[in-house]
Design a protein around this motif. Structure first.
Motif, PDB file in Angstrom:
ATOM      1  N   LYS A  27       0.848  -1.191   0.000  1.00 10.57           N
ATOM      2  CA  LYS A  27       0.000   0.000   0.000  1.00 10.57           C
ATOM      3  C   LYS A  27       0.884   1.241   0.000  1.00 10.57           C
ATOM      4  O   LYS A  27       1.825   1.346   0.772  1.00 10.57           O
ATOM      5  CB  LYS A  27      -0.869  -0.005   1.248  1.00 10.57           C
ATOM      6  CG  LYS A  27      -2.236   0.559   1.034  1.00 10.57           C
ATOM      7  CD  LYS A  27      -3.043   0.436   2.295  1.00 10.57           C
ATOM      8  CE  LYS A  27      -4.463   0.097   1.954  1.00 10.57           C
ATOM      9  NZ  LYS A  27      -5.293  -0.054   3.121  1.00 10.57           N
ATOM     10  N   GLU A  74      -3.392 -14.906   6.658  1.00  8.30           N
ATOM     11  CA  GLU A  74      -2.489 -14.075   7.461  1.00  8.30           C
ATOM     12  C   GLU A  74      -1.845 -12.972   6.623  1.00  8.30           C
ATOM     13  O   GLU A  74      -1.737 -11.827   7.056  1.00  8.30           O
ATOM     14  CB  GLU A  74      -1.406 -14.937   8.122  1.00  8.30           C
ATOM     15  CG  GLU A  74      -1.928 -15.802   9.235  1.00  8.30           C
ATOM     16  CD  GLU A  74      -2.580 -15.007  10.358  1.00  8.30           C
ATOM     17  OE1 GLU A  74      -2.003 -13.999  10.800  1.00  8.30           O
ATOM     18  OE2 GLU A  74      -3.686 -15.398  10.781  1.00  8.30           O
ATOM     19  N   LYS A  77      -4.320 -10.201   5.912  1.00  8.13           N
ATOM     20  CA  LYS A  77      -4.455  -9.315   7.077  1.00  8.13           C
ATOM     21  C   LYS A  77      -3.294  -8.325   7.119  1.00  8.13           C
ATOM     22  O   LYS A  77      -3.489  -7.134   7.385  1.00  8.13           O
ATOM     23  CB  LYS A  77      -4.484 -10.121   8.379  1.00  8.13           C
ATOM     24  CG  LYS A  77      -5.760 -10.866   8.607  1.00  8.13           C
ATOM     25  CD  LYS A  77      -5.672 -11.663   9.907  1.00  8.13           C
ATOM     26  CE  LYS A  77      -6.816 -12.643  10.040  1.00  8.13           C
ATOM     27  NZ  LYS A  77      -6.661 -13.509  11.216  1.00  8.13           N
ATOM     28  N   PHE A  78      -2.075  -8.819   6.867  1.00 14.35           N
ATOM     29  CA  PHE A  78      -0.893  -7.949   6.836  1.00 14.35           C
ATOM     30  C   PHE A  78      -1.060  -6.843   5.789  1.00 14.35           C
ATOM     31  O   PHE A  78      -0.826  -5.674   6.063  1.00 14.35           O
ATOM     32  CB  PHE A  78       0.353  -8.781   6.550  1.00 14.35           C
ATOM     33  CG  PHE A  78       1.563  -7.967   6.213  1.00 14.35           C
ATOM     34  CD1 PHE A  78       2.267  -7.300   7.203  1.00 14.35           C
ATOM     35  CD2 PHE A  78       1.989  -7.856   4.896  1.00 14.35           C
ATOM     36  CE1 PHE A  78       3.379  -6.526   6.879  1.00 14.35           C
ATOM     37  CE2 PHE A  78       3.092  -7.102   4.576  1.00 14.35           C
ATOM     38  CZ  PHE A  78       3.793  -6.430   5.568  1.00 14.35           C
ATOM     39  N   GLU A  80      -3.825  -5.688   4.439  1.00 14.09           N
ATOM     40  CA  GLU A  80      -4.932  -4.797   4.787  1.00 14.09           C
ATOM     41  C   GLU A  80      -4.528  -3.801   5.859  1.00 14.09           C
ATOM     42  O   GLU A  80      -5.081  -2.693   5.915  1.00 14.09           O
ATOM     43  CB  GLU A  80      -6.144  -5.611   5.260  1.00 14.09           C
ATOM     44  CG  GLU A  80      -6.793  -6.381   4.144  1.00 14.09           C
ATOM     45  CD  GLU A  80      -7.835  -7.380   4.624  1.00 14.09           C
ATOM     46  OE1 GLU A  80      -8.647  -7.782   3.779  1.00 14.09           O
ATOM     47  OE2 GLU A  80      -7.830  -7.766   5.808  1.00 14.09           O
ATOM     48  N   ASN A  81      -3.555  -4.160   6.703  1.00 15.08           N
ATOM     49  CA  ASN A  81      -3.135  -3.262   7.783  1.00 15.08           C
ATOM     50  C   ASN A  81      -1.999  -2.338   7.400  1.00 15.08           C
ATOM     51  O   ASN A  81      -1.547  -1.543   8.226  1.00 15.08           O
ATOM     52  CB  ASN A  81      -2.748  -4.084   9.028  1.00 15.08           C
ATOM     53  CG  ASN A  81      -3.963  -4.724   9.651  1.00 15.08           C
ATOM     54  OD1 ASN A  81      -5.026  -4.133   9.686  1.00 15.08           O
ATOM     55  ND2 ASN A  81      -3.818  -5.945  10.115  1.00 15.08           N
ATOM     56  N   GLN A  82      -1.514  -2.422   6.179  1.00 15.45           N
ATOM     57  CA  GLN A  82      -0.452  -1.528   5.708  1.00 15.45           C
ATOM     58  C   GLN A  82      -0.988  -0.111   5.630  1.00 15.45           C
ATOM     59  O   GLN A  82      -2.142   0.097   5.296  1.00 15.45           O
ATOM     60  CB  GLN A  82       0.012  -1.954   4.312  1.00 15.45           C
ATOM     61  CG  GLN A  82       0.656  -3.295   4.264  1.00 15.45           C
ATOM     62  CD  GLN A  82       2.143  -3.186   4.418  1.00 15.45           C
ATOM     63  OE1 GLN A  82       2.759  -2.396   3.729  1.00 15.45           O
ATOM     64  NE2 GLN A  82       2.705  -3.965   5.303  1.00 15.45           N
ATOM     65  N   LYS A  83      -0.179   0.846   5.924  1.00 16.64           N
ATOM     66  CA  LYS A  83      -0.600   2.255   5.851  1.00 16.64           C
ATOM     67  C   LYS A  83      -0.042   2.915   4.633  1.00 16.64           C
ATOM     68  O   LYS A  83       0.934   2.650   4.110  1.00 16.64           O
ATOM     69  CB  LYS A  83      -0.124   2.985   7.093  1.00 16.64           C
ATOM     70  CG  LYS A  83      -0.661   2.368   8.355  1.00 16.64           C
ATOM     71  CD  LYS A  83      -1.715   3.209   8.934  1.00 16.64           C
ATOM     72  CE  LYS A  83      -2.214   2.514  10.185  1.00 16.64           C
ATOM     73  NZ  LYS A  83      -3.349   2.782  10.734  1.00 16.64           N
TER      74      LYS A  83
END
Length: 83
Positions: A27, A74, A77-78, A80-83
């Motif tokens: 991302k 997993e 999820k990693f 999706e949590n990237q900024k």
């Protein structure tokens, strides 16, 4: 479904052409002054020297969803949590 993160090996239709998802972009990774979600290759040709870069919004239709196991869950999820 096209707004979700699709697994490697998924076949999608973009501009009337079937392509296969081969890689993800982190991302915020900017390439040629734009942001992309996936690197793809032509289906059924496979990977060659030219990757096709697409955004989730480019996907017109998901034709096949690639293999998903606990490692993909997993990793998704990693991503999706990237900024």
């Amino acid at each position: 479904m096209k707004d979700e993160i699709l697994p490697i090996g998924s076949i999608v239709n973009v501009k009337g052409q079937d392509i296969m998802i081969c890689a993800y972009f982190k991302k915020g990774a900017k390439i040629n002054n734009d942001y992309y979600d996936y690197a793809c290759c032509l289906y059924p040709n496979g990977i060659n020297k030219d990757s096709i870069l697409i955004k989730k919004s480019d996907i017109e239709r998901v034709k096949f969803v690639g293999y998903q196991d606990e490692r993909f869950v997993e990793f998704k999820k990693f991503l999706e949590n990237q900024k």
